[in-house]
Design an enzyme around this catalytic site. Structure first.
Site, mmCIF file in Angstrom:
data_model
loop_
_atom_site.group_PDB
_atom_site.id
_atom_site.type_symbol
_atom_site.label_atom_id
_atom_site.label_comp_id
_atom_site.label_asym_id
_atom_site.label_seq_id
_atom_site.Cartn_x
_atom_site.Cartn_y
_atom_site.Cartn_z
ATOM 1 N N GLU A 190 21.902 8.681 -13.264
ATOM 2 C CA GLU A 190 20.437 8.550 -13.171
ATOM 3 C C GLU A 190 19.900 8.143 -14.533
ATOM 4 N N LYS A 191 19.104 7.076 -14.539
ATOM 5 C CA LYS A 191 18.634 6.582 -15.847
ATOM 6 C C LYS A 191 17.358 7.259 -16.342
ATOM 7 N N VAL A 213 11.583 8.519 -7.812
ATOM 8 C CA VAL A 213 10.147 8.247 -7.674
ATOM 9 C C VAL A 213 9.488 9.374 -6.888
ATOM 10 N N VAL A 260 -0.816 2.308 1.663
ATOM 11 C CA VAL A 260 -0.611 3.756 1.648
ATOM 12 C C VAL A 260 -0.945 4.360 0.282
ATOM 13 N N ILE A 267 0.124 -2.764 -4.623
ATOM 14 C CA ILE A 267 0.265 -3.957 -3.788
ATOM 15 C C ILE A 267 1.692 -4.091 -3.273
ATOM 16 N N ARG A 294 5.919 -2.451 -2.976
ATOM 17 C CA ARG A 294 7.015 -2.105 -3.886
ATOM 18 C C ARG A 294 8.201 -3.038 -3.666
ATOM 19 N N ALA A 348 10.814 8.606 1.760
ATOM 20 C CA ALA A 348 11.810 9.542 1.247
ATOM 21 C C ALA A 348 12.694 10.097 2.365
ATOM 22 N N HIS A 357 -1.140 28.067 21.560
ATOM 23 C CA HIS A 357 -2.592 27.875 21.703
ATOM 24 C C HIS A 357 -3.324 28.874 20.802
HETATM 25 P P1 FAD Z 1 13.874 6.346 -5.829
HETATM 26 O O1 FAD Z 1 13.146 7.593 -5.529
HETATM 27 O O2 FAD Z 1 13.124 5.173 -6.319
HETATM 28 O O3 FAD Z 1 15.018 6.736 -6.849
HETATM 29 C C1 FAD Z 1 15.841 5.782 -7.431
HETATM 30 C C2 FAD Z 1 16.357 6.334 -8.723
HETATM 31 O O4 FAD Z 1 17.333 5.439 -9.242
HETATM 32 C C3 FAD Z 1 15.292 6.451 -9.813
HETATM 33 O O5 FAD Z 1 15.267 7.764 -10.302
HETATM 34 C C4 FAD Z 1 15.715 5.452 -10.882
HETATM 35 O O6 FAD Z 1 15.425 5.897 -12.191
HETATM 36 C C5 FAD Z 1 17.206 5.384 -10.641
HETATM 37 N N1 FAD Z 1 17.837 4.130 -11.073
HETATM 38 C C6 FAD Z 1 17.436 2.867 -10.811
HETATM 39 N N2 FAD Z 1 18.317 1.987 -11.342
HETATM 40 C C7 FAD Z 1 19.291 2.713 -11.929
HETATM 41 C C8 FAD Z 1 20.471 2.389 -12.628
HETATM 42 N N3 FAD Z 1 20.849 1.117 -12.812
HETATM 43 N N4 FAD Z 1 21.231 3.398 -13.112
HETATM 44 C C9 FAD Z 1 20.864 4.699 -12.938
HETATM 45 N N5 FAD Z 1 19.762 5.056 -12.279
HETATM 46 C C10 FAD Z 1 18.988 4.080 -11.772
HETATM 47 N N6 FAD Z 1 7.593 8.697 0.756
HETATM 48 C C11 FAD Z 1 7.445 9.658 1.682
HETATM 49 O O7 FAD Z 1 8.301 9.780 2.564
HETATM 50 N N7 FAD Z 1 6.370 10.494 1.678
HETATM 51 C C12 FAD Z 1 5.406 10.404 0.739
HETATM 52 O O8 FAD Z 1 4.456 11.183 0.746
HETATM 53 C C13 FAD Z 1 5.519 9.409 -0.249
HETATM 54 N N8 FAD Z 1 4.586 9.274 -1.227
HETATM 55 C C14 FAD Z 1 4.746 8.322 -2.183
HETATM 56 C C15 FAD Z 1 3.748 8.192 -3.141
HETATM 57 C C16 FAD Z 1 3.861 7.216 -4.122
HETATM 58 C C17 FAD Z 1 2.786 7.100 -5.176
HETATM 59 C C18 FAD Z 1 5.003 6.373 -4.138
HETATM 60 C C19 FAD Z 1 5.157 5.327 -5.209
HETATM 61 C C20 FAD Z 1 5.986 6.487 -3.181
HETATM 62 C C21 FAD Z 1 5.863 7.461 -2.184
HETATM 63 N N9 FAD Z 1 6.811 7.609 -1.189
HETATM 64 C C22 FAD Z 1 6.660 8.557 -0.217
HETATM 65 C C23 FAD Z 1 8.013 6.758 -1.145
HETATM 66 C C24 FAD Z 1 9.208 7.513 -1.733
HETATM 67 O O9 FAD Z 1 8.898 7.924 -3.043
HETATM 68 C C25 FAD Z 1 10.432 6.624 -1.732
HETATM 69 O O10 FAD Z 1 10.654 6.132 -0.431
HETATM 70 C C26 FAD Z 1 11.659 7.396 -2.180
HETATM 71 O O11 FAD Z 1 11.494 7.895 -3.479
HETATM 72 C C27 FAD Z 1 12.887 6.487 -2.139
HETATM 73 O O12 FAD Z 1 14.005 7.187 -2.570
HETATM 74 P P2 FAD Z 1 15.235 6.402 -3.241
HETATM 75 O O13 FAD Z 1 16.257 7.438 -3.541
HETATM 76 O O14 FAD Z 1 15.610 5.255 -2.419
HETATM 77 O O15 FAD Z 1 14.671 5.788 -4.578
HETATM 78 P P1 NAI Z 2 1.578 -1.163 0.979
HETATM 79 O O1 NAI Z 2 2.461 -2.238 1.462
HETATM 80 O O2 NAI Z 2 1.364 0.046 1.803
HETATM 81 O O3 NAI Z 2 0.125 -1.754 0.673
HETATM 82 C C1 NAI Z 2 -0.089 -2.834 -0.167
HETATM 83 C C2 NAI Z 2 -1.390 -3.507 0.226
HETATM 84 O O4 NAI Z 2 -1.763 -4.422 -0.787
HETATM 85 C C3 NAI Z 2 -1.296 -4.290 1.526
HETATM 86 O O5 NAI Z 2 -2.244 -3.802 2.435
HETATM 87 C C4 NAI Z 2 -1.557 -5.726 1.087
HETATM 88 O O6 NAI Z 2 -2.249 -6.479 2.075
HETATM 89 C C5 NAI Z 2 -2.393 -5.539 -0.168
HETATM 90 N N1 NAI Z 2 -2.362 -6.670 -1.104
HETATM 91 C C6 NAI Z 2 -1.274 -7.356 -1.552
HETATM 92 N N2 NAI Z 2 -1.645 -8.317 -2.425
HETATM 93 C C7 NAI Z 2 -3.003 -8.241 -2.547
HETATM 94 C C8 NAI Z 2 -3.974 -8.962 -3.292
HETATM 95 N N3 NAI Z 2 -3.639 -9.961 -4.109
HETATM 96 N N4 NAI Z 2 -5.267 -8.603 -3.169
HETATM 97 C C9 NAI Z 2 -5.635 -7.591 -2.344
HETATM 98 N N5 NAI Z 2 -4.750 -6.877 -1.612
HETATM 99 C C10 NAI Z 2 -3.462 -7.188 -1.714
HETATM 100 O O7 NAI Z 2 2.133 -0.779 -0.476
HETATM 101 P P2 NAI Z 2 1.816 0.428 -1.439
HETATM 102 O O8 NAI Z 2 0.533 1.078 -1.082
HETATM 103 O O9 NAI Z 2 1.995 -0.127 -2.795
HETATM 104 O O10 NAI Z 2 2.972 1.454 -1.102
HETATM 105 C C11 NAI Z 2 4.339 1.060 -1.162
HETATM 106 C C12 NAI Z 2 5.190 1.876 -0.272
HETATM 107 O O11 NAI Z 2 5.353 3.185 -0.792
HETATM 108 C C13 NAI Z 2 4.623 2.117 1.115
HETATM 109 O O12 NAI Z 2 4.820 1.009 1.946
HETATM 110 C C14 NAI Z 2 5.409 3.298 1.567
HETATM 111 O O13 NAI Z 2 6.664 2.870 2.032
HETATM 112 C C15 NAI Z 2 5.583 4.091 0.278
HETATM 113 N N6 NAI Z 2 4.581 5.188 0.220
HETATM 114 C C16 NAI Z 2 4.588 6.145 1.190
HETATM 115 C C17 NAI Z 2 3.661 7.154 1.197
HETATM 116 C C18 NAI Z 2 3.666 8.153 2.287
HETATM 117 O O14 NAI Z 2 4.641 8.205 3.023
HETATM 118 N N7 NAI Z 2 2.639 8.965 2.432
HETATM 119 C C19 NAI Z 2 2.642 7.259 0.143
HETATM 120 C C20 NAI Z 2 2.703 6.178 -0.815
HETATM 121 C C21 NAI Z 2 3.658 5.211 -0.766
#
Ligand code: FAD
Ligand code: NAI
Length: 455
Positions: free
Chosen positions: A32-33, A39, A184, A266, A268, A315, A440
């Site tokens: 893990e880096k 995330v 989202v 916008i 990921r 996740a 209920h």
């Molecule tokens: P990550 O969590 O991205 O982990 C990847 C890890 O790999 C990182 O720690 C990174 O540092 C490490 N890494 C990368 N490259 C290397 C390398 N070369 N060597 C060593 N380590 C490396 N999902 C939900 O289900 N519910 C939510 O409520 C939710 N909320 C979110 C809110 C936000 C703001 C964001 C951004 C995302 C959210 N998500 C949510 C999405 C969720 O965080 C991701 O789907 C999930 O973290 C993905 O897990 P992962 O293990 O694939 O990757």
């Molecule tokens: P997203 O794909 O949900 O939303 C990005 C939005 O940006 C889209 O609606 C798109 O039309 C808009 N967009 C793109 N370019 C634009 C521009 N130039 N001008 C205006 N609008 C523009 O991506 P987001 O919100 O960044 O989240 C990424 C992912 O992270 C989600 O798809 C989800 O998989 C995960 N996530 C999950 C959560 C949860 O489970 N509760 C919470 C947060 C993130």
């Protein structure tokens, strides 16, 4: 030392994969880096939900009058909120670290790069050290998309434009926050900062918010947040950032909003850069590692799970994909299914759904029946939500009488949706669900009510 499995990335996909493999007796190295937990724990799911919980408490207190509760001078102490968030994150990250120890997983801090393959296995270097693994699990997750919008990356370098990483640690609530993208992340952060006192503007390219959410549900969410004072600019594509001005095009016109901070949410991008995938020939399609239903890549012995395969960036999807991968490594046949995976948007009201939307069912030409009920069918919803406009919407397969999709907007939706996923996974029929006794008064009872409304 040669390991049975090297896992690259310690997020939900990586740490669950490492834990399951270690538990089964494989020798495992996890690289893990940044921080264990990825995330999700450090800059995603957990910190955002921690902030949103504070917002929810404040919102409840502010509208206490409706329920005969008087609370005055309610305000969010943003520093206290982020301090608490940090404590929650720290506890959970240390929990992951303990799980790794308990399951004999060796954890190495550093960036893993695949450097090649010999008869002995795959080589992964971390700095000057080369590790060898019989198999690899790539779980490097995703990073925010930062498209080449003029001024966006420059704004990021100056600290004017933020991604989820920076905004979750912002020391002060900005007076004016512009959010690019009403998906989202955009909606969850709009929700917190609106409650915390920012003047929030959401600029969204599409004509609706909430990404893949069913349109009717998305319209209810929009109505609720307009009422709370968020300014939405829909069908508005951001085309540039100049100074403190976010410029967008809407209806053929150029418009702009002035902001103190901008959140770029916008979408990921899977994290494949600099991983050395080409050295072993792993297939990458549109920036995503291609995996099959067993989480195998095109290279025997290399698996990938989580955001890096870009299938469903959640996740819980990463957890399950990791388990499918390890089960297949252990010779237990297991297959990934995506049709009933729940999604939640943790706004107030919450949105939760699984499976087909009304629109996707139509597009696919499915023979579907739509059953829709207001949540006011639930006694508990009525008791707890003065003036609430939540609904449940079920997409039924007309012929098989099973659930193709289920959508809820309203309190507890996030906790209810797993029941719907279970019904979908096990292909329960309308008649089977009618026989379940629901507690209920609860909001989940409306699922049962909806079954009685079906033709
Ligand atoms: P990550 O969590 O991205 O982990 C990847 C890890 O790999 C990182 O720690 C990174 O540092 C490490 N890494 C990368 N490259 C290397 C390398 N070369 N060597 C060593 N380590 C490396 N999902 C939900 O289900 N519910 C939510 O409520 C939710 N909320 C979110 C809110 C936000 C703001 C964001 C951004 C995302 C959210 N998500 C949510 C999405 C969720 O965080 C991701 O789907 C999930 O973290 C993905 O897990 P992962 O293990 O694939 O990757
Ligand atoms: P997203 O794909 O949900 O939303 C990005 C939005 O940006 C889209 O609606 C798109 O039309 C808009 N967009 C793109 N370019 C634009 C521009 N130039 N001008 C205006 N609008 C523009 O991506 P987001 O919100 O960044 O989240 C990424 C992912 O992270 C989600 O798809 C989800 O998989 C995960 N996530 C999950 C959560 C949860 O489970 N509760 C919470 C947060 C993130």
């Amino acid at each position: 030392m040669k390991y049975d499995l090297i896992v690259i990335g310690g997020g939900p996909g990586g740490y669950v994969g490492a834990e399951r493999a270690g538990h089964a007796g494989l020798s495992v190295l996890l690289i893990e880096k940044r921080e264990l937990g990825g995330v999700c724990l450090n800059e995603g799911c957990i910190p955002s939900k921690s902030l949103l919980n504070s917002a929810k408490i404040a919102d409840h207190a502010k509208e206490g009058k409706k329920y005969g509760v008087i609370a005055e001078n309610v305000m969010i102490d943003h520093k206290a909120v982020t301090d608490r968030k940090n404590r929650v994150v720290k506890a959970l990250v240390s929990g992951v670290s303990m799980k790794m120890k308990k399951n004999n997983v060796t954890v190495v801090q550093g960036e893993g790069v695949i450097t090649g393959r010999t008869a002995d296995g795959f080589q992964v270097s971390v700095g000057d050290t080369v590790h060898t693994g019989e198999r690899l699990l790539i779980a490097t997750g995703s990073v925010p998309s930062m498209p080449p919008i003029p001024g966006l990356n420059e704004g990021y370098e100056k600290g004017f434009v933020l991604t989820n990483r920076e905004i979750l640690d912002i020391p002060e609530v900005p007076e004016r926050l512009a959010i690019i993208g009403g998906g989202v992340i955009g909606m969850e952060m709009a929700s917190y900062f609106n409650s915390a006192g920012s003047k929030v503007t959401v600029i969204e390219m599409l004509d609706h918010i909430g990404g893949p959410t069913d349109r009717e549900i998305s319209a209810i969410l929009l109505k609720n947040y307009k009422k709370k004072g968020i300014d939405f600019r829909l069908s508005a594509k951001v085309t540039g950032i100049t100074g403190n001005e976010v410029v967008f095009e809407t209806g053929g016109e150029r418009q702009s909003v002035i902001a103190d901070k901008v959140l770029a949410s916008i979408g990921r991008r899977p994290n494949t850069k600099g991983l050395g995938l080409e050295t072993v020939g792993v297939e990458v399609v549109n920036g995503r590692i291609k995996t099959d239903e067993y989480m195998k890549t095109n290279v025997a012995g290399i698996y990938a799970c989580g955001d890096v395969n870009g299938i469903m960036m959640l996740a819980h999807t990463a957890y399950r994909e990791a388990e499918v991968c390890i089960n297949n490594i252990l010779g237990k046949r297991d297959r990934m299914r995506y049709n009933a995976i729940p999604s939640v948007i943790y706004t107030s009201p919450e949105v939760a759904f699984a499976g087909e939307t009304e629109e996707s069912a139509k597009e696919k030409g499915l023979d579907a029946e739509i059953v829709k009920l207001p949540l006011s069918y639930s006694g508990r919803y009525m008791a707890e939500n003065a003036g609430g406009d939540g609904i449940i919407k079920v997409i039924l397969d007309k012929r098989h009488r099973t659930i193709l999709g289920l959508h809820i907007i309203g309190g507890y939706a996030s906790e209810i949706i797993y029941g719907a996923s279970l019904m979908m996974e096990t292909e329960m029929r309308v008649e089977d669900i009618k026989q379940i006794v629901f507690p209920h008064p609860t909001v989940c009872e409306v699922i049962r009510d909806a079954m009685f409304e079906a033709e």
